[in-house]
Write an enzyme that holds these catalytic residues in place. Sequence first.
Site, PDB file in Angstrom:
ATOM      1  N   ASP A 173       0.873  -1.170   0.000  1.00  0.00           N
ATOM      2  CA  ASP A 173       0.000   0.000   0.000  1.00  0.00           C
ATOM      3  C   ASP A 173       0.923   1.237   0.000  1.00  0.00           C
ATOM      4  O   ASP A 173       2.112   1.117   0.310  1.00  0.00           O
ATOM      5  CB  ASP A 173      -0.868  -0.036   1.268  1.00  0.00           C
ATOM      6  CG  ASP A 173      -1.611   1.257   1.497  1.00  0.00           C
ATOM      7  OD1 ASP A 173      -2.241   1.750   0.546  1.00  0.00           O
ATOM      8  OD2 ASP A 173      -1.566   1.787   2.637  1.00  0.00           O
TER       9      ASP A 173
ATOM     10  N   ASP B 161      -0.346   5.074   0.797  1.00  0.00           N
ATOM     11  CA  ASP B 161      -0.692   6.093   1.795  1.00  0.00           C
ATOM     12  C   ASP B 161      -0.753   5.494   3.196  1.00  0.00           C
ATOM     13  O   ASP B 161      -1.531   4.579   3.464  1.00  0.00           O
ATOM     14  CB  ASP B 161      -2.031   6.740   1.429  1.00  0.00           C
ATOM     15  CG  ASP B 161      -1.931   7.475   0.114  1.00  0.00           C
ATOM     16  OD1 ASP B 161      -1.083   8.369   0.022  1.00  0.00           O
ATOM     17  OD2 ASP B 161      -2.666   7.125  -0.828  1.00  0.00           O
TER      18      ASP B 161
ATOM     19  N   GLU C 207      -1.198  11.188   4.700  1.00  0.00           N
ATOM     20  CA  GLU C 207      -2.581  11.673   4.802  1.00  0.00           C
ATOM     21  C   GLU C 207      -2.701  13.049   5.467  1.00  0.00           C
ATOM     22  O   GLU C 207      -3.225  13.976   4.867  1.00  0.00           O
ATOM     23  CB  GLU C 207      -3.455  10.650   5.540  1.00  0.00           C
ATOM     24  CG  GLU C 207      -3.656   9.349   4.769  1.00  0.00           C
ATOM     25  CD  GLU C 207      -4.512   9.481   3.508  1.00  0.00           C
ATOM     26  OE1 GLU C 207      -4.901  10.595   3.138  1.00  0.00           O
ATOM     27  OE2 GLU C 207      -4.752   8.447   2.874  1.00  0.00           O
TER      28      GLU C 207
ATOM     29  N   GLY D 229     -10.194   6.840  -1.399  1.00  0.00           N
ATOM     30  CA  GLY D 229     -10.345   7.513  -2.682  1.00  0.00           C
ATOM     31  C   GLY D 229     -10.811   8.945  -2.473  1.00  0.00           C
ATOM     32  O   GLY D 229     -11.770   9.192  -1.732  1.00  0.00           O
TER      33      GLY D 229
ATOM     34  N   LYS E 102     -12.210  11.294  -4.527  1.00  0.00           N
ATOM     35  CA  LYS E 102     -13.520  11.707  -5.044  1.00  0.00           C
ATOM     36  C   LYS E 102     -14.624  11.123  -4.160  1.00  0.00           C
ATOM     37  O   LYS E 102     -15.570  11.813  -3.766  1.00  0.00           O
ATOM     38  CB  LYS E 102     -13.687  11.238  -6.499  1.00  0.00           C
ATOM     39  CG  LYS E 102     -12.708  11.890  -7.455  1.00  0.00           C
ATOM     40  CD  LYS E 102     -12.976  11.523  -8.906  1.00  0.00           C
ATOM     41  CE  LYS E 102     -12.614  10.089  -9.261  1.00  0.00           C
ATOM     42  NZ  LYS E 102     -11.167   9.786  -9.235  1.00  0.00           N
TER      43      LYS E 102
ATOM     44  N   THR F 167      -4.939   5.430  -4.323  1.00  0.00           N
ATOM     45  CA  THR F 167      -4.634   6.810  -4.695  1.00  0.00           C
ATOM     46  C   THR F 167      -4.334   6.938  -6.197  1.00  0.00           C
ATOM     47  O   THR F 167      -4.088   5.960  -6.884  1.00  0.00           O
ATOM     48  CB  THR F 167      -3.480   7.356  -3.822  1.00  0.00           C
ATOM     49  OG1 THR F 167      -3.589   8.766  -3.702  1.00  0.00           O
ATOM     50  CG2 THR F 167      -2.127   7.006  -4.398  1.00  0.00           C
TER      51      THR F 167
ATOM     52  N   ASN G 127       0.156  10.540  -7.894  1.00  0.00           N
ATOM     53  CA  ASN G 127       0.553  10.707  -6.483  1.00  0.00           C
ATOM     54  C   ASN G 127       1.635   9.697  -6.099  1.00  0.00           C
ATOM     55  O   ASN G 127       2.523  10.000  -5.303  1.00  0.00           O
ATOM     56  CB  ASN G 127      -0.645  10.502  -5.552  1.00  0.00           C
ATOM     57  CG  ASN G 127      -1.770  11.487  -5.805  1.00  0.00           C
ATOM     58  OD1 ASN G 127      -1.585  12.463  -6.512  1.00  0.00           O
ATOM     59  ND2 ASN G 127      -2.925  11.226  -5.238  1.00  0.00           N
TER      60      ASN G 127
ATOM     61  N   ASP H 187      -1.631  -0.293   6.299  1.00  0.00           N
ATOM     62  CA  ASP H 187      -1.640   0.521   7.524  1.00  0.00           C
ATOM     63  C   ASP H 187      -3.030   0.700   8.110  1.00  0.00           C
ATOM     64  O   ASP H 187      -3.156   1.301   9.178  1.00  0.00           O
ATOM     65  CB  ASP H 187      -1.076   1.920   7.240  1.00  0.00           C
ATOM     66  CG  ASP H 187      -2.044   2.733   6.403  1.00  0.00           C
ATOM     67  OD1 ASP H 187      -2.366   2.288   5.282  1.00  0.00           O
ATOM     68  OD2 ASP H 187      -2.519   3.783   6.868  1.00  0.00           O
TER      69      ASP H 187
HETATM   70  C1  XBP Z   1      -5.487   5.915   0.444  1.00  0.00           C
HETATM   71  C2  XBP Z   1      -6.570   6.835   0.176  1.00  0.00           C
HETATM   72  C3  XBP Z   1      -6.417   7.799  -0.875  1.00  0.00           C
HETATM   73  C4  XBP Z   1      -5.835   9.146  -0.602  1.00  0.00           C
HETATM   74  C5  XBP Z   1      -6.357  10.106  -1.634  1.00  0.00           C
HETATM   75  O1  XBP Z   1      -6.028   4.671   0.856  1.00  0.00           O
HETATM   76  O2  XBP Z   1      -7.622   6.747   0.733  1.00  0.00           O
HETATM   77  O3  XBP Z   1      -7.711   8.022  -1.280  1.00  0.00           O
HETATM   78  O4  XBP Z   1      -6.210   9.612   0.692  1.00  0.00           O
HETATM   79  O5  XBP Z   1      -6.060   9.704  -2.907  1.00  0.00           O
HETATM   80  P1  XBP Z   1      -5.109   3.373   0.874  1.00  0.00           P
HETATM   81  P2  XBP Z   1      -6.812  10.345  -4.176  1.00  0.00           P
HETATM   82  O6  XBP Z   1      -3.848   3.738   1.595  1.00  0.00           O
HETATM   83  O7  XBP Z   1      -5.912   2.369   1.664  1.00  0.00           O
HETATM   84  O8  XBP Z   1      -4.858   2.926  -0.536  1.00  0.00           O
HETATM   85  O9  XBP Z   1      -7.287  11.699  -3.789  1.00  0.00           O
HETATM   86  O10 XBP Z   1      -5.794  10.376  -5.283  1.00  0.00           O
HETATM   87  O11 XBP Z   1      -7.985   9.450  -4.541  1.00  0.00           O
HETATM   88 MG    MG Z   2      -3.076   3.050   3.438  1.00  0.00          MG
END
Ligand code: XBP
Ligand code: MG
Length: 256
Positions: free
Chosen positions: A9, A11, A18, A52, A54, A124, A128, A183
């Site tokens: 993963d 983020d 975040e 996500g 959006k 994401t 990014n 995470d």
């Molecule tokens: C990560 C997320 C992402 C980012 C935003 O989740 O939730 O949505 O916060 O990314 P994970 P975008 O670590 O579980 O993959 O704005 O590009 O969608």
């Molecule tokens: Mg994550």
Amino acid sequence: MGLDVLIFDVDGTLADTERDGHRLAFNRAFAEAGLDWNWDEALYGKLLKVTGGKERMLYYLDEFNRDFKRPADVAGFVAGLHQAKTQHYARMMEEGAIPLRPGVKRLLLEARAAGLRLAIATTTTPLNVTTLLDATLGPAGKAWFEVIAAGDVVPAKKPAPDIYSYAMAQMGVTPEVCMAFEDSDNGVRSVLASGIKSLVVTVNAYTQGQDFSGASLVLDQLGEPEAHCQALFGEAPRDGYLDVAGLRALHARQGG
Ligand code: XBP
Ligand code: MG
């Protein structure tokens, strides 16, 4: 079957993106669009329930800003805000705003040297990921990962298994030879639903205390030789940091 593939993963796992990355980029996009929306640290923690960007904005309107007068094309409106947010976020990554978490680069290098195959499975946006990897691993870093499965490439984001299933299909591998790194509870559910049983969780400020049932090991961080990790669930790595030998032993105990 032995361990062959590590799927990460991004983020919260590769980097703590975040609170000081995504959240600030959202707020910059909102201000630029003339909106009075401000996602403070506490509210953002609640919004992380939905993965996500959006999807997160729509969840915000549904649950935390019901009085906002929505434009007729709310999906288009949110998509526009999200595009602006992505530009802000990418710029922040290019400026080196967020480092990798402790132990991440060390483990990636060691895994490559040991011949393990690497991949990414994230909700994401692809840009990014690549801007973060460029800034932290250098321009060659992206190519360390055979597959970067990201964003809208699958319709259902985590906790759905789709992004992990997609990454494995792209690599032509089955769950038994894979280990995942996450995470969050949403990430753990996504991994387990994809059939991967070997799963290491490194918690962060937003995710500590979540339900990680089914994880093989839960740590505060991967650890470094000079900065040891703590195990929150499972057996702490013998030398105070997780290395490839530790991963192989964990995978063997898990039965793939
Ligand atoms: C990560 C997320 C992402 C980012 C935003 O989740 O939730 O949505 O916060 O990314 P994970 P975008 O670590 O579980 O993959 O704005 O590009 O969608
Ligand atoms: Mg994550």
